[in-house]
Design a protein around this motif. Structure first.
Motif, PDB file in Angstrom:
ATOM      1  N   VAL A 303      22.728   8.974  27.165  1.00  0.00           N
ATOM      2  CA  VAL A 303      21.508   8.178  27.078  1.00  0.00           C
ATOM      3  C   VAL A 303      20.594   8.735  25.987  1.00  0.00           C
ATOM      4  O   VAL A 303      20.073   7.992  25.137  1.00  0.00           O
ATOM      5  CB  VAL A 303      20.783   8.162  28.440  1.00  0.00           C
ATOM      6  N   ALA A 304      20.385  10.046  26.006  1.00  0.00           N
ATOM      7  CA  ALA A 304      19.545  10.671  24.979  1.00  0.00           C
ATOM      8  C   ALA A 304      20.193  10.582  23.606  1.00  0.00           C
ATOM      9  O   ALA A 304      19.518  10.371  22.594  1.00  0.00           O
ATOM     10  CB  ALA A 304      19.275  12.129  25.351  1.00  0.00           C
ATOM     11  N   ASP A 305      21.503  10.741  23.574  1.00  0.00           N
ATOM     12  CA  ASP A 305      22.234  10.685  22.310  1.00  0.00           C
ATOM     13  C   ASP A 305      22.062   9.331  21.629  1.00  0.00           C
ATOM     14  O   ASP A 305      21.908   9.252  20.401  1.00  0.00           O
ATOM     15  CB  ASP A 305      23.715  10.964  22.580  1.00  0.00           C
ATOM     16  N   GLN A 306      22.095   8.286  22.410  1.00  0.00           N
ATOM     17  CA  GLN A 306      21.933   6.945  21.852  1.00  0.00           C
ATOM     18  C   GLN A 306      20.521   6.723  21.317  1.00  0.00           C
ATOM     19  O   GLN A 306      20.323   6.038  20.305  1.00  0.00           O
ATOM     20  CB  GLN A 306      22.274   5.904  22.914  1.00  0.00           C
ATOM     21  N   LEU A 307      19.530   7.315  21.981  1.00  0.00           N
ATOM     22  CA  LEU A 307      18.160   7.213  21.481  1.00  0.00           C
ATOM     23  C   LEU A 307      17.988   7.969  20.167  1.00  0.00           C
ATOM     24  O   LEU A 307      17.252   7.534  19.275  1.00  0.00           O
ATOM     25  CB  LEU A 307      17.178   7.761  22.523  1.00  0.00           C
ATOM     26  N   PRO A 310      19.754   6.555  15.876  1.00  0.00           N
ATOM     27  CA  PRO A 310      19.181   5.917  14.679  1.00  0.00           C
ATOM     28  C   PRO A 310      18.423   6.884  13.775  1.00  0.00           C
ATOM     29  O   PRO A 310      18.186   6.561  12.601  1.00  0.00           O
ATOM     30  CB  PRO A 310      18.236   4.866  15.273  1.00  0.00           C
ATOM     31  N   GLN A 311      18.030   8.046  14.310  1.00  0.00           N
ATOM     32  CA  GLN A 311      17.244   8.994  13.521  1.00  0.00           C
ATOM     33  C   GLN A 311      17.968  10.322  13.322  1.00  0.00           C
ATOM     34  O   GLN A 311      17.368  11.310  12.918  1.00  0.00           O
ATOM     35  CB  GLN A 311      15.886   9.222  14.197  1.00  0.00           C
ATOM     36  N   ARG A 312      19.268  10.309  13.599  1.00  0.00           N
ATOM     37  CA  ARG A 312      20.037  11.558  13.521  1.00  0.00           C
ATOM     38  C   ARG A 312      20.048  12.152  12.111  1.00  0.00           C
ATOM     39  O   ARG A 312      20.108  13.369  11.934  1.00  0.00           O
ATOM     40  CB  ARG A 312      21.465  11.322  13.999  1.00  0.00           C
ATOM     41  N   ASP A 313      20.010  11.306  11.083  1.00  0.00           N
ATOM     42  CA  ASP A 313      20.023  11.821   9.713  1.00  0.00           C
ATOM     43  C   ASP A 313      18.693  12.452   9.321  1.00  0.00           C
ATOM     44  O   ASP A 313      18.620  13.209   8.358  1.00  0.00           O
ATOM     45  CB  ASP A 313      20.362  10.694   8.733  1.00  0.00           C
TER      46      ASP A 313
END
Length: 394
Positions: A303-307, A310-313
């Motif tokens: 759940v946290a990973d999906q949030l 979009p801003q992982r980069d």
């Protein structure tokens, strides 16, 4: 007097006077451990991790660099400590027998252990424990045969320690209160021109004055661009206008730590800083909703990973969204019994306790860390600490 006479003198006057919990709490823990041993076909456990030893008998000392061992069988508990640790063993531990070895003569370790384990055909050890020395295992295997030893103690103890008793929850609540005092005092100390050491000292003093024992992990304070690097700490760096000041503290009550992260911004909060802070707050909220009994650890992490995706980069995150906390010793407050991360299939149970280390870093620029320690309930996780997940702006 030698360490044997010292032990006898202490025992006659001070045996168990600093036992951290009631005898009934340790009886319950030992009974659960022996039930687990029986189910796994183990005749004995040989435990060398300080926190495992503490959990089962109460023994604690700040000198955790020397060998100590607890042997648990169906009928007996034996604690082995160095001669310099005789005092803590007598006053803090609840065991059937204490045996010592001369600090300067580690060759005296093997005989007592081999003797008590000689009748045991299946002995559980924790092969991943840094406390289990290679030389000790090598000599014991040589004396007793390598086929007796099974790397089973780690998972067994992790399963027992993950779910906290009411007495443990009370310790974590008390830790949380002291941690909050330290963070408030540290935040008050933040201003341009002071050093990161000054801020850490203010927080540490407040926690110690509030009743904290020796820390499992020293207060963490990083400023400016250094806050964007994980696991560096205060090092005489001054605070400047425009800096981010990252704080991560954990006070100790009966060896239990409930950590918290907070972040102070000196001056204007940039859009990127605010975006990181808001993402941390959303991740905590959604993690807590997902942390319900029966679900797997990886489900909450996903759940946290999906949030974050979009801003992982833009931001660095460690990949672990939570780790279990409880009784621990230096150099870390991480219990090591459970992690909220992809691939972790253990299922949540009521009264598991986790620190959610939600920190997003831009290397060389800043780090925004906002976190709480939370307890799993039937309806999801609730905070034991009281951080509101908001940036502090100065």
């Amino acid at each position: 007097m030698d360490h044997l006479a010292y032990r006898h003198a202490l025992t006659s006057r001070l045996a168990g006077v600093e036992l951290p919990f009631a005898a009934e709490e340790f009886d319950r823990r030992l009974a659960r451990t022996r039930d687990a041993m029986q189910r796994q076909g183990l005749d004995a456990l040989l435990l060398c991790q300080p926190s495992d030893i503490f959990y089962l008998c109460g023994y604690h000392t700040f000198e955790v660099s020397v060998h100590a061992a607890l042997v648990v069988t169906a009928r007996r508990t034996l604690l082995q400590v160095a001669s310099i640790e005789t005092g803590p063993a007598v006053v803090t531990a609840r065991v059937d027998e204490i045996v010592g070895y001369r600090w300067e003569a580690p060759e005296e370790i093997i005989d007592p252990l081999a003797q008590v384990l000689s009748e045991c055909r299946a002995i559980g050890v924790d092969g991943n424990s840094p406390g289990l020395r290679h030389s000790v295992m090598q000599h014991l295997q040589g004396r007793l045969g390598g086929d007796r030893f099974q790397h089973a103690a780690g998972p067994l103890m992790a399963a027992l320690r993950l779910v906290k008793s009411d007495a443990e929850i009370d310790c974590l609540v008390r830790s949380a209160a002291m941690t909050a005092e330290g963070l408030e005092r540290a935040i008050e100390a933040v201003e341009p021109g002071v050093s990161d050491n000054h801020i850490a000292a203010a927080g540490a003093q407040a926690m110690l004055e509030a009743g904290s024992e020796f820390f499992s992990l020293a207060p963490i304070v990083t400023t400016g661009p250094r806050s964007g690097t994980i696991h560096v700490n205060h090092q005489r760096h001054p605070v400047h206008q425009g800096d981010v000041v990252f704080l991560e503290f954990g006070a100790v009550w009966r060896r239990y730590t409930a950590p918290v992260m907070r972040t102070v911004v000196i001056g204007s909060v940039t859009d990127e800083m605010q975006r990181a802070a808001e993402l941390c707050a959303v991740m905590e909220s959604e993690l807590c909703k997902a942390m319900v009994p029966g679900r797997r650890f990886e489900e909450a992490a996903n759940v946290a990973d999906q949030l974050l995706a979009p801003q992982r980069d833009s931001f660095f995150h460690s990949g672990v969204y939570g780790y279990s906390v409880g009784a621990q010793f230096p150099p870390s407050w991480v219990e090591g019994t459970g992690y909220l991360a992809p691939g972790q299939t253990t299922r949540f149970e009521r009264n598991m306790v986790f620190h959610l280390p939600l920190c997003l870093r831009v290397p060389g620029q800043f780090g925004i860390g906002l976190s709480n320690t939370v307890r799993v309930t039937e309806r999801g996780a609730v905070r034991l600490t009281n951080h509101d997940m908001a940036l502090v702006q100065r």
